[in-house]
Enzyme design. Sequence first.
Site, mmCIF file in Angstrom:
data_model
loop_
_atom_site.group_PDB
_atom_site.id
_atom_site.type_symbol
_atom_site.label_atom_id
_atom_site.label_comp_id
_atom_site.label_asym_id
_atom_site.label_seq_id
_atom_site.Cartn_x
_atom_site.Cartn_y
_atom_site.Cartn_z
ATOM 1 C CB SER A 114 -0.812 0.033 1.145
ATOM 2 O OG SER A 114 -2.142 1.210 0.637
ATOM 3 C CG HIS A 115 0.128 4.003 3.260
ATOM 4 N ND1 HIS A 115 -0.957 3.150 3.508
ATOM 5 C CD2 HIS A 115 1.377 4.152 4.668
ATOM 6 C CE1 HIS A 115 -0.790 2.892 4.577
ATOM 7 N NE2 HIS A 115 0.282 3.128 5.467
ATOM 8 C CG ASP A 278 -3.105 4.746 -2.012
ATOM 9 O OD1 ASP A 278 -2.861 4.504 -2.661
ATOM 10 O OD2 ASP A 278 -2.619 3.267 -1.116
ATOM 11 C CG ASP A 280 -2.214 -0.465 -2.972
ATOM 12 O OD1 ASP A 280 -2.383 1.252 -2.291
ATOM 13 O OD2 ASP A 280 -3.594 -1.456 -2.306
ATOM 14 C CG ASP A 282 -6.468 0.665 -1.557
ATOM 15 O OD1 ASP A 282 -4.611 2.157 -1.325
ATOM 16 O OD2 ASP A 282 -6.343 0.086 -1.149
ATOM 17 N NE ARG A 283 -3.794 4.260 3.073
ATOM 18 C CZ ARG A 283 -3.526 4.561 4.932
ATOM 19 N NH1 ARG A 283 -3.273 5.292 4.553
ATOM 20 N NH2 ARG A 283 -3.234 3.406 4.905
ATOM 21 C CE LYS A 378 -7.798 2.145 1.479
ATOM 22 N NZ LYS A 378 -7.331 0.942 2.252
HETATM 23 C C1 G16 Z 1 -5.573 -0.727 5.226
HETATM 24 C C2 G16 Z 1 -6.921 -0.395 4.848
HETATM 25 C C3 G16 Z 1 -7.820 -0.061 5.757
HETATM 26 C C4 G16 Z 1 -7.713 0.850 6.766
HETATM 27 C C5 G16 Z 1 -6.222 0.710 6.798
HETATM 28 C C6 G16 Z 1 -5.627 1.485 8.543
HETATM 29 O O1 G16 Z 1 -4.927 1.028 3.963
HETATM 30 O O2 G16 Z 1 -7.463 -1.629 3.227
HETATM 31 O O3 G16 Z 1 -9.302 0.104 5.190
HETATM 32 O O4 G16 Z 1 -8.163 1.803 6.840
HETATM 33 O O5 G16 Z 1 -5.444 0.010 6.287
HETATM 34 O O6 G16 Z 1 -4.511 1.329 9.150
HETATM 35 P P1 G16 Z 1 -3.782 0.784 10.019
HETATM 36 O O7 G16 Z 1 -4.761 -0.188 10.529
HETATM 37 O O8 G16 Z 1 -2.345 1.288 10.182
HETATM 38 O O9 G16 Z 1 -4.157 2.455 11.126
HETATM 39 P P2 G16 Z 1 -3.883 0.502 2.825
HETATM 40 O O10 G16 Z 1 -4.029 1.083 1.907
HETATM 41 O O11 G16 Z 1 -2.969 0.847 4.201
HETATM 42 O O12 G16 Z 1 -4.814 -1.207 2.552
#
Ligand code: G16
Length: 538
Positions: A114-115, A278, A280, A282-283, A378
């Site tokens: 992800s990010h 971000d 991938d 989704d953000r 997302k």
């Molecule tokens: C992931 C999940 C999101 C979630 C986020 C929270 O985001 O897909 O639904 O809100 O983690 O992250 P943390 O547990 O660090 O607060 P992503 O974009 O990293 O896949």
Amino acid sequence: MKIQTVSTVPYQDQHPGTSGLRKKTTVFEENQHYLENFIQSNINIIKIDRSRPLVIGGDGRYYNNRAIQQTIRIALANGFTDIRVGQYGFVSTPAMSHLIRHIGASMSFIFSASHNPAGKNGDVGVKVNLSNGEPAPLEITEAAFAETLKITTYLITDTDDIDLSVCADYQFGEASVRVIDSVSDYVGLMKCQFDFDLMRNYLKDNLLCFDAMHAITGPYAKAIFVDALGVPDEYILNATPLPDFGGGHPDPSPKTAKHIYDIAQADDCSFALLAASDGDGDRNMILGKGIFINPSDSLAMIAANAEYLPHYQSHPLKGVARSLPTSRALDAVASQKGIDCYATPTGWKFFCNLLDSGRISLCGEESFGTSGNHIREKDGIWAVLCWLNILAVTGKSVAQIACEHWQTYGRHYYSRYDFEGLDTSAATALLQSLDNKSIAAFNGVSVTHSGQFTYVDPTDGSVAENQGFEVVFGEKARFIIRLSGTGTSGATLRLYLEVFDKCSDLAIPTVIEPLAQFAMQFMEIARYCDIDYPSNIV
Ligand code: G16
């Protein structure tokens, strides 16, 4: 093609977090069979028809090619007969969710952290999505983890690497591996959701700037904003996906996407809408001239203006949802519209039953995630298009939309304090201590609720416990404490802070800091973790 059975030993640390397995790249590179164990474990426990397509892709980061090529070999050895892979290995998370639904795939593997930063010293991850496009739910991630603890063999073919640079079909006996373009289907989906003619016209006189942060959204942003909507090429920044994301940190927040944030804040900013996505895809982060829209507000503002979006004109909002730590700005809109608003644990997977059952058609999280019922993830670019379409219909600026919103609904001032790199046992002890603490009032406002959040899914009755400690002071204020599930070193405690005020133009730190001080004393962060201020404020 020869199939080999390879002996392996289980690893103890392959527990998926908030969204898939996420580790330092070195963990994948230096531990023999680490990737293979995790892929085979998921294949072992997910019972599906292996003649249906399996889709494989990633966000273009370092290690993607190796992970994709190995996963193709493991899938072939396990009897998958229709394997689809994104060209260059690229498939954004939202595009993957769409592809699965569009082609009737059985599941997918997305290689992304992800990010989180990429590269040899960065992070790698594996997201697993199921046949409705949704991230694997808790019962699957727990079963996969249990399998990783006892796996002793995996299957793999002796086939060569596939050339991912051209769209082509490769046949292996009964099985085929097809390299596909993942961009065009996604563009088609966006065209069904929004009024492209209107937006193209609007963009003749109003400028848009999008920062792809050298991550996966570059090709999608070019196809949508440049080719379909006429945005000049030079306004899509950092559009080429790079294995190390150009050395950057593709997290679309004011701090990590500072470049585009600064463009928005400059006195001479000429853009009507600025946005970033971000690793991938989704953000999303939404900016207007001189203004950052926090994700909780962005979600509420999209909900409030849903009637301007073609998709919601034909399918009016029935209900909405937010994760627990996301501000209650959304609840205020839902209440005025007379629709249901659900609070779920953090993690997109918890929205999916609500979406499937038709209870909600818009949802989002404070962590820069927003999406609708068009997919089960997302969707960064979708959120940007929501804003663009709303601006094009109303002719208002981002700042105007925000100010009018706050005047109508009041303002949920919001901030997240992150305490990063903590000792895991100290952070866990802090969380456990909260249950025994009592709290009476903050600034003269009594506590109306405090305790661990337990979510009971209204569609199937499944229960998720210990999903964050919440302290509520009626409508006035709230804070939540939880452990992040996406980090790869030590523990990160998140403190989410929300204060409601009818007055909409106060300075955020002035409003939030007294609650933050109160919450930090309550949680005794200094005593447990030897730190008295957050390492990051969002
Ligand atoms: C992931 C999940 C999101 C979630 C986020 C929270 O985001 O897909 O639904 O809100 O983690 O992250 P943390 O547990 O660090 O607060 P992503 O974009 O990293 O896949």
